[in-house]
Motif scaffolding. Structure first.
Motif, PDB file in Angstrom:
ATOM      1  N   LYS A 147       4.637  11.532 -77.643  1.00  0.00           N
ATOM      2  CA  LYS A 147       5.369  10.759 -76.630  1.00  0.00           C
ATOM      3  C   LYS A 147       6.685  11.462 -76.336  1.00  0.00           C
ATOM      4  O   LYS A 147       7.512  11.653 -77.236  1.00  0.00           O
ATOM      5  CB  LYS A 147       5.628   9.326 -77.154  1.00  0.00           C
ATOM      6  CG  LYS A 147       6.571   8.500 -76.282  1.00  0.00           C
ATOM      7  CD  LYS A 147       5.995   8.180 -74.920  1.00  0.00           C
ATOM      8  CE  LYS A 147       7.022   7.561 -73.990  1.00  0.00           C
ATOM      9  NZ  LYS A 147       6.541   7.390 -72.623  1.00  0.00           N
ATOM     10  N   ILE A 148       6.843  11.881 -75.083  1.00  0.00           N
ATOM     11  CA  ILE A 148       8.087  12.541 -74.652  1.00  0.00           C
ATOM     12  C   ILE A 148       8.705  11.660 -73.576  1.00  0.00           C
ATOM     13  O   ILE A 148       8.039  11.307 -72.595  1.00  0.00           O
ATOM     14  CB  ILE A 148       7.807  13.960 -74.096  1.00  0.00           C
ATOM     15  CG1 ILE A 148       7.086  14.803 -75.163  1.00  0.00           C
ATOM     16  CG2 ILE A 148       9.104  14.644 -73.653  1.00  0.00           C
ATOM     17  CD1 ILE A 148       6.496  16.104 -74.651  1.00  0.00           C
ATOM     18  N   GLY A 182      13.397  14.123 -71.712  1.00  0.00           N
ATOM     19  CA  GLY A 182      12.998  15.311 -72.477  1.00  0.00           C
ATOM     20  C   GLY A 182      12.997  15.099 -73.978  1.00  0.00           C
ATOM     21  O   GLY A 182      12.612  15.987 -74.739  1.00  0.00           O
ATOM     22  N   PHE A 183      13.404  13.903 -74.432  1.00  0.00           N
ATOM     23  CA  PHE A 183      13.444  13.641 -75.880  1.00  0.00           C
ATOM     24  C   PHE A 183      12.018  13.471 -76.409  1.00  0.00           C
ATOM     25  O   PHE A 183      11.257  12.647 -75.921  1.00  0.00           O
ATOM     26  CB  PHE A 183      14.274  12.381 -76.163  1.00  0.00           C
ATOM     27  CG  PHE A 183      14.323  12.019 -77.626  1.00  0.00           C
ATOM     28  CD1 PHE A 183      15.036  12.805 -78.525  1.00  0.00           C
ATOM     29  CD2 PHE A 183      13.639  10.906 -78.117  1.00  0.00           C
ATOM     30  CE1 PHE A 183      15.075  12.492 -79.884  1.00  0.00           C
ATOM     31  CE2 PHE A 183      13.669  10.577 -79.461  1.00  0.00           C
ATOM     32  CZ  PHE A 183      14.391  11.382 -80.345  1.00  0.00           C
ATOM     33  N   VAL A 184      11.676  14.280 -77.414  1.00  0.00           N
ATOM     34  CA  VAL A 184      10.342  14.199 -78.016  1.00  0.00           C
ATOM     35  C   VAL A 184      10.402  13.182 -79.159  1.00  0.00           C
ATOM     36  O   VAL A 184      10.956  13.455 -80.222  1.00  0.00           O
ATOM     37  CB  VAL A 184       9.890  15.580 -78.557  1.00  0.00           C
ATOM     38  CG1 VAL A 184       8.483  15.458 -79.159  1.00  0.00           C
ATOM     39  CG2 VAL A 184       9.913  16.621 -77.447  1.00  0.00           C
ATOM     40  N   ALA A 185       9.844  11.994 -78.928  1.00  0.00           N
ATOM     41  CA  ALA A 185       9.917  10.922 -79.934  1.00  0.00           C
ATOM     42  C   ALA A 185       8.811  11.059 -80.970  1.00  0.00           C
ATOM     43  O   ALA A 185       9.029  10.822 -82.155  1.00  0.00           O
ATOM     44  CB  ALA A 185       9.845   9.569 -79.243  1.00  0.00           C
ATOM     45  N   ASN A 186       7.608  11.417 -80.518  1.00  0.00           N
ATOM     46  CA  ASN A 186       6.476  11.633 -81.438  1.00  0.00           C
ATOM     47  C   ASN A 186       5.770  12.930 -81.064  1.00  0.00           C
ATOM     48  O   ASN A 186       5.549  13.193 -79.887  1.00  0.00           O
ATOM     49  CB  ASN A 186       5.442  10.494 -81.325  1.00  0.00           C
ATOM     50  CG  ASN A 186       5.958   9.144 -81.796  1.00  0.00           C
ATOM     51  OD1 ASN A 186       5.780   8.148 -81.139  1.00  0.00           O
ATOM     52  ND2 ASN A 186       6.620   9.107 -82.931  1.00  0.00           N
ATOM     53  N   LYS A 187       5.438  13.726 -82.067  1.00  0.00           N
ATOM     54  CA  LYS A 187       4.769  15.016 -81.809  1.00  0.00           C
ATOM     55  C   LYS A 187       3.511  15.094 -82.669  1.00  0.00           C
ATOM     56  O   LYS A 187       3.582  15.220 -83.894  1.00  0.00           O
ATOM     57  CB  LYS A 187       5.742  16.158 -82.157  1.00  0.00           C
ATOM     58  CG  LYS A 187       5.243  17.525 -81.756  1.00  0.00           C
ATOM     59  CD  LYS A 187       5.579  17.820 -80.299  1.00  0.00           C
ATOM     60  CE  LYS A 187       5.251  19.267 -79.946  1.00  0.00           C
ATOM     61  NZ  LYS A 187       4.082  19.411 -79.121  1.00  0.00           N
TER      62      LYS A 187
END
Length: 516
Positions: A13-14, A18-23
């Motif tokens: 979830k981005i 632009g913050f990547v919360a879940n990768k």
């Protein structure tokens, strides 16, 4: 082997900024288990659960329930599929009864009208089945925080949830209320429900959960059996380094009186007495802790001392100056530094940069100016140093504060207040909802400032562990009064504190003599 009832696979979830919360997070849950989900603030726990509950749509990832792939379109769809979420901040309507709150969204109707009698029956049925001792006819505004927590769980159960997400459920409960909640959660687990338990309190995680999933910076570091792990092991995974869970401190060297409160009374707008004849002193070099169930006068005391609210009678003197009728700015000039309970509303300006938030209280002082102009070079050097000292994780000091995680926003507030040169720090819930790493840094700094700079600190916190670890003297508030006082906070147990907080015990004025 326990049956797997839920699996989230490769969830990314981005956010738009632009913050990547879940990768690529993979996460699974067994039938009839209580699973802990832990990680620092901004690690991606809440985002992952919002994806599961249909509040967020991920860029990639699949969700399986009972081995079949499902699409969760929105919250109603999640509820339909048997997923319920108990949020950190209660979603209750205080003016309605327990029954009316519990059936919201599944209201029973009769001849086109709301069937209150049926709502009470439905509530009683759930309460009886899961051993919730609560009156369906009671008005929510009259209930304790622990009872409100139960209503939130009943709301989820009545809609048929088999998977229950609990976000920081014990953040505002006393030890006794936490015990009750845990009994209920174990009962739910034993009757076939599965619970995802998000918490920063690692001793609770160890006690009630069998497995823990750890997130860090949006990545999943894996799932572990808790029987093989200590609290220190879990926090090391969360933070990436060793965290000291105990604060070592020598006894305070107490100096002159900094804050003197006598017979302080405050009535609310509706005429209710929220502070009832409060008197105590705080001296240089000591940290005074205040414990109490939320809503027993601690916030009112904080608002009065900070100049946010007026009081009805009594006196408050800060460094020998009467604060009556003074505004926030004037009280700050007398020597107050203030970490407010609500960091976004009162602690910072979300759209302003990190740099401007840190110097908001001092840019007008002559050491920050060249004549009429602001000395930008000097300010930039200082702000860079504070970002380093207070470990604020950011890309640039010019980015807006609202782009940071909760823990880092709190560090910005703390950096400003702890470097303001004030000799009285009013810290209201300074580590609420922030991760163990940031909390450790803030707690150590509170103790360090009292010991090395002789600062007087009033620490108001719902986290009993924090109050007991950081405070020198300790007071308990109930119904606007100080009902107990202890010379040494580290000699009191959480259970004993809980008894005073719940009103099971009260000290006489004679017993508190010399402790205030």
């Amino acid at each position: 082997m326990a049956k797997e009832i839920l699996r989230m696979e490769d969830v990314t979830k981005i956010y738009d900024n632009g913050f990547v919360a879940n990768k690529n997070v993979t996460f699974w849950l067994h039938e009839s288990e209580i699973l802990a989900l832990v990680g620092e603030n901004g690690a991606g726990k809440t985002t992952l659960m919002k994806v599961l509950f249909g509040l967020e749509t991920p860029q990639t990832g699949k969700v399986y329930m009972d081995g079949k792939e499902v699409k969760i379109l929105n919250t109603l769809d999640a509820i339909e599929k048997g997923i319920g979420m108990v949020h950190q901040h209660f979603m209750l309507i205080p003016s309605l009864t327990v029954a009316e709150n519990v059936v919201l969204g599944v209201e029973p109707m009769k001849n086109g009208l709301f069937d209150f009698k049926k709502a009470v029956e439905m509530t009683e049925e759930v309460a009886k089945k899961y051993n919730f001792n609560i009156d369906p006819m009671a008005r929510v505004s009259d209930l304790s925080v622990g009872q409100m927590q139960k209503i939130e769980i009943m709301k989820v159960l009545i809609k048929g949830a088999k998977i229950i997400i609990m976000d920081e459920p014990t953040a505002v409960l006393t030890p006794q209320e936490t015990e009750e909640l845990f009994e209920q959660l174990i009962l739910l687990r034993n009757s076939g429900h599965s619970i995802i338990f998000i918490s920063h309190k690692l001793e609770e995680v160890k006690r009630i959960c069998t497995r823990v999933t750890v997130l860090r910076h949006g990545y999943c570091l894996g799932s572990y059996d808790l029987k093989d792990m200590s609290e220190a092991d879990i926090s090391r995974l969360m933070v990436g380094r060793d965290v000291v869970l105990k604060i070592e401190k020598e006894d305070p060297t107490v100096g002159k009186t900094v804050l003197k409160i006598r017979n302080l009374v405050k009535n609310s707008a509706s005429g209710k007495r929220v502070l009832d004849d409060v008197s105590f002193d705080i001296h240089e070099g000591e940290v005074i802790g205040i414990a109490g169930v939320e809503g027993n006068g601690q916030s009112a005391l904080s608002d009065v001392l900070a100049g946010m609210e007026s009081f009805s009678s009594g006196t408050v003197e800060l460094n020998g100056h009467d604060i009556k009728g003074k505004n926030v700015h004037e009280i700050r000039q007398m020597g107050l530094a203030y970490i407010p309970e609500d960091r976004m509303q009162y602690g910072c300006a979300g759209d302003m940069s990190i740099r401007d938030n840190i110097i908001a209280d001092r840019y007008f002082k002559k050491e920050y100016r060249n004549g009429l102009f602001i000395n930008h070079k000097h300010i930039d050097e200082i702000v860079d140093q504070y970002i380093k000292d207070f470990e604020i994780a950011c890309d640039d000091k010019r980015e807006p504060v609202r782009m940071l995680s909760g823990g880092n926003i709190q560090k910005v507030v703390v950096a400003r207040e702890f470097t303001s040169g004030s000799n009285f720090i009013l810290a209201n819930q300074p580590t609420r909802g922030i991760d163990v790493g940031a909390a450790e840094m803030i707690r150590k700094t509170i103790v360090k400032k009292s010991r090395e700079e002789g600062t007087a600190t009033l620490l108001i916190s719902a986290d009993l562990n924090e109050v007991l670890e950081c405070s020198d003297r300790l007071l308990v508030m109930r119904k606007g009064k100080v009902v107990a006082a202890f010379r040494k906070a580290n000699e009191v147990s959480e259970e004993e504190l809980g008894e005073y907080m719940l009103g099971l015990k009260t000290m006489t004025p004679e017993e508190m003599e010399g402790l205030l």
